[in-house]
Write an enzyme that holds these catalytic residues in place. Sequence first.
Site, PDB file in Angstrom:
ATOM      1  N   ARG A  75       0.331  -7.335   8.222  1.00  0.00           N
ATOM      2  CA  ARG A  75       1.623  -6.400   8.349  1.00  0.00           C
ATOM      3  C   ARG A  75       2.344  -6.787   9.666  1.00  0.00           C
ATOM      4  O   ARG A  75       2.082  -7.268  10.649  1.00  0.00           O
ATOM      5  CB  ARG A  75       1.058  -5.044   8.294  1.00  0.00           C
ATOM      6  CG  ARG A  75       0.365  -4.600   7.218  1.00  0.00           C
ATOM      7  CD  ARG A  75       1.237  -3.958   6.351  1.00  0.00           C
ATOM      8  NE  ARG A  75       0.832  -3.562   5.034  1.00  0.00           N
ATOM      9  CZ  ARG A  75       1.277  -2.896   3.987  1.00  0.00           C
ATOM     10  NH1 ARG A  75       2.724  -2.499   4.338  1.00  0.00           N
ATOM     11  NH2 ARG A  75       0.426  -2.418   3.059  1.00  0.00           N
ATOM     12  N   ARG A  83      -6.199   0.860   4.664  1.00  0.00           N
ATOM     13  CA  ARG A  83      -6.371   2.223   4.753  1.00  0.00           C
ATOM     14  C   ARG A  83      -7.799   2.488   4.020  1.00  0.00           C
ATOM     15  O   ARG A  83      -8.573   1.594   3.487  1.00  0.00           O
ATOM     16  CB  ARG A  83      -5.402   2.884   3.901  1.00  0.00           C
ATOM     17  CG  ARG A  83      -4.030   3.193   4.475  1.00  0.00           C
ATOM     18  CD  ARG A  83      -3.137   3.883   3.379  1.00  0.00           C
ATOM     19  NE  ARG A  83      -2.813   3.166   2.471  1.00  0.00           N
ATOM     20  CZ  ARG A  83      -3.468   3.618   1.189  1.00  0.00           C
ATOM     21  NH1 ARG A  83      -4.311   4.561   1.125  1.00  0.00           N
ATOM     22  NH2 ARG A  83      -3.199   3.187  -0.094  1.00  0.00           N
ATOM     23  N   LYS A 100       8.833  -2.841  -2.720  1.00  0.00           N
ATOM     24  CA  LYS A 100       9.719  -1.843  -2.174  1.00  0.00           C
ATOM     25  C   LYS A 100      10.455  -2.395  -0.963  1.00  0.00           C
ATOM     26  O   LYS A 100      11.630  -2.009  -1.007  1.00  0.00           O
ATOM     27  CB  LYS A 100       8.753  -0.594  -2.086  1.00  0.00           C
ATOM     28  CG  LYS A 100       8.187   0.344  -3.193  1.00  0.00           C
ATOM     29  CD  LYS A 100       7.988   1.674  -2.463  1.00  0.00           C
ATOM     30  CE  LYS A 100       7.159   1.705  -1.087  1.00  0.00           C
ATOM     31  NZ  LYS A 100       6.066   1.094  -1.103  1.00  0.00           N
ATOM     32  N   THR A 101       9.789  -2.750  -0.107  1.00  0.00           N
ATOM     33  CA  THR A 101      10.251  -3.205   0.941  1.00  0.00           C
ATOM     34  C   THR A 101      11.049  -4.705   0.850  1.00  0.00           C
ATOM     35  O   THR A 101      12.117  -4.487   1.261  1.00  0.00           O
ATOM     36  CB  THR A 101       9.140  -3.640   2.175  1.00  0.00           C
ATOM     37  OG1 THR A 101       8.549  -2.386   2.382  1.00  0.00           O
ATOM     38  CG2 THR A 101       9.704  -4.217   3.494  1.00  0.00           C
ATOM     39  N   SER A 128       2.103  -0.519  -2.731  1.00  0.00           N
ATOM     40  CA  SER A 128       2.140  -1.497  -1.861  1.00  0.00           C
ATOM     41  C   SER A 128       2.098  -2.750  -2.611  1.00  0.00           C
ATOM     42  O   SER A 128       1.277  -2.774  -3.567  1.00  0.00           O
ATOM     43  CB  SER A 128       1.195  -1.334  -0.895  1.00  0.00           C
ATOM     44  OG  SER A 128       1.275  -0.447   0.151  1.00  0.00           O
ATOM     45  N   LYS A 157       0.744   6.997   7.482  1.00  0.00           N
ATOM     46  CA  LYS A 157       0.373   7.819   6.217  1.00  0.00           C
ATOM     47  C   LYS A 157      -0.143   9.241   6.206  1.00  0.00           C
ATOM     48  O   LYS A 157      -0.019   9.864   5.499  1.00  0.00           O
ATOM     49  CB  LYS A 157      -0.458   7.082   5.472  1.00  0.00           C
ATOM     50  CG  LYS A 157       0.144   5.549   4.786  1.00  0.00           C
ATOM     51  CD  LYS A 157       1.379   5.892   3.725  1.00  0.00           C
ATOM     52  CE  LYS A 157       1.816   4.681   3.435  1.00  0.00           C
ATOM     53  NZ  LYS A 157       2.992   4.610   2.752  1.00  0.00           N
ATOM     54  N   ASP A 187      10.013   2.875   2.704  1.00  0.00           N
ATOM     55  CA  ASP A 187       8.832   3.375   2.445  1.00  0.00           C
ATOM     56  C   ASP A 187       8.732   4.881   2.006  1.00  0.00           C
ATOM     57  O   ASP A 187       8.098   5.243   1.188  1.00  0.00           O
ATOM     58  CB  ASP A 187       7.685   3.188   3.076  1.00  0.00           C
ATOM     59  CG  ASP A 187       6.312   3.079   2.784  1.00  0.00           C
ATOM     60  OD1 ASP A 187       6.063   2.672   1.551  1.00  0.00           O
ATOM     61  OD2 ASP A 187       5.368   3.698   3.479  1.00  0.00           O
ATOM     62  N   HIS A 242       7.219   8.194  -2.198  1.00  0.00           N
ATOM     63  CA  HIS A 242       6.960   7.213  -1.573  1.00  0.00           C
ATOM     64  C   HIS A 242       8.085   6.158  -2.401  1.00  0.00           C
ATOM     65  O   HIS A 242       7.727   5.379  -3.434  1.00  0.00           O
ATOM     66  CB  HIS A 242       5.424   6.913  -2.195  1.00  0.00           C
ATOM     67  CG  HIS A 242       5.088   5.628  -1.718  1.00  0.00           C
ATOM     68  ND1 HIS A 242       4.084   4.760  -2.164  1.00  0.00           N
ATOM     69  CD2 HIS A 242       5.075   5.129  -0.376  1.00  0.00           C
ATOM     70  CE1 HIS A 242       3.789   3.958  -1.657  1.00  0.00           C
ATOM     71  NE2 HIS A 242       4.206   3.937  -0.395  1.00  0.00           N
TER      72      HIS A 242
END
Length: 528
Positions: free
Chosen positions: A319, A55, A239-240, A235, A198, A254, A217
């Site tokens: 990713r 990003r 989390k994932t 990130s 996003k 997410d 988030h």
Amino acid sequence: MTNSFTLQQHNIEVTNIVRNARPAKLYQEALAYEPEAAIADSGAIMVRSGEKTGRSPSDKRIVKHPDSEQDVWWGSVNVAVDEHTFEINRERAIDYLNTKDKLYVVDGFGGWDENERIKVRIICTRPYHALFMWNMLIRPTPEQLAEFGDPDYVVFNAGQFPANRYTMGMTSKTSVDLSFEEQEVVILGTEYAGEMKKGIFTVMNYIMPKKGVLSMHCSANEGDDGDVSIFFGLSGTGKTTLSADARRKLIGDDEHCWTDDGVFNIEGGCYAKAIDLSAEKEPEIYAAIKFGTVLENVVYDDYTHAVDYSDTTYTQNTRASYPIEYIPNAKIPCVGGHPKNIILLTADAFGVLPPVSKLTPEQAMYHFISGYTAKVAGTEMGVTEPQATFSACFGAAFMVWHPSKYAELLAEKMEEHGASAWLVNTGWTGGPFGIGSRINLPYTRAIIDAIHNGDLDNVDYVTDPIFGLAVPTSCPNVPDNLLIPKNTWSDAAAYDKQAEKLANLFIDNFEAYKEGSSEAIINAGPKL
């Protein structure tokens, strides 16, 4: 292809439009038109995002308009752009889209709760971007698509075409612009697919709190008894990984909202970091890498097309994007009840914070507003090694309102539904980054299991002398020594110095949030 479908209402005259194509069709298009597309031995499609592999938060802009101006938390996160400049950039994007012989459109939903969802239209030039958003939006049924009508928000993805750096307010050839009044997102100068995802999350972060719904988030999963846990974190904090648990149903990895009825996932897919991915460490995610999955910027063997997940030649931010149903225990529809456990994840690069601590309501608010972690290499352009950072609400880059708005909503909902809060450090132990080591994932998973099983409800706790955190002295399947960070350092004095350094960073950061925070929340921070 839908011959009768037109984009003329968006001033786009292109007639060859591929709308809501299925993965097989988009594979065919990608192999024909994406210069570096290839199929992995797993069946996933491998693509390159171009120059940008993360990003570009410094290039995000929001239109300053009288109707929404008082709602927006203006500053380094939400940089203002005037309406005229937005119109110039939108015109530039539309002009570029009109030069194409073929365009791709994805119409889908943001939000699994049918009472709160928004209709989203993606207009793009690359099959890869269409497949990515086919995975990430909630896919409409043929009947829903036939009755889709006008979208609530439109994303004009002209990322292959640069912004004009001489346009007022532009700082580079990249610009991601959002207008709440026009209900449009314009992307120029970046082909990183995460900007689309996003952008929609930012939209939800504006419109949901206006309705008393907390946008978050976070990832979320559910146990056999219907107990929901949500995992906040930036990130790279887990989390994932931690929400993909074979013993629990995955609600999402997410982006979620918490309503009066419970939680719902905003997305229809997952966007997992692929660096060092393995079947042993992350079996659910590894198994999701198959036909229909998009692999971004990975390196593969020319002969076998086997992916080398440890190779960071192009970026550390490799990713994988896949539909959520590729996780075998995904809960469809992706909705759940009110959370029982709120888990704040941090990757502490200083090696100071304990692997797990139980938070008071005031500490939960303090650490939620602080949003401390290490910015993991590769998530954003120019970040090559972990850096200590504070990101309000564990996602300041996507928040539109002042952080206090989200914190107040979280406090209200936690109190109303009796949720417990935990701070879990997935970062370093035995020393800071460069000296210590990352906490082993099996230990972190054991900690999460202990939270879910109630194993930490009846153990002894000690209070951290600086941070005031309640730290358990034992946890099943975790070495006792690991639970007290100072015990893992060879030099106790060096630990004390690092703890004091980190405490000062917390205190300095929170100065910006004292106004609007209660004395109880302010006092829940570290003390020197």
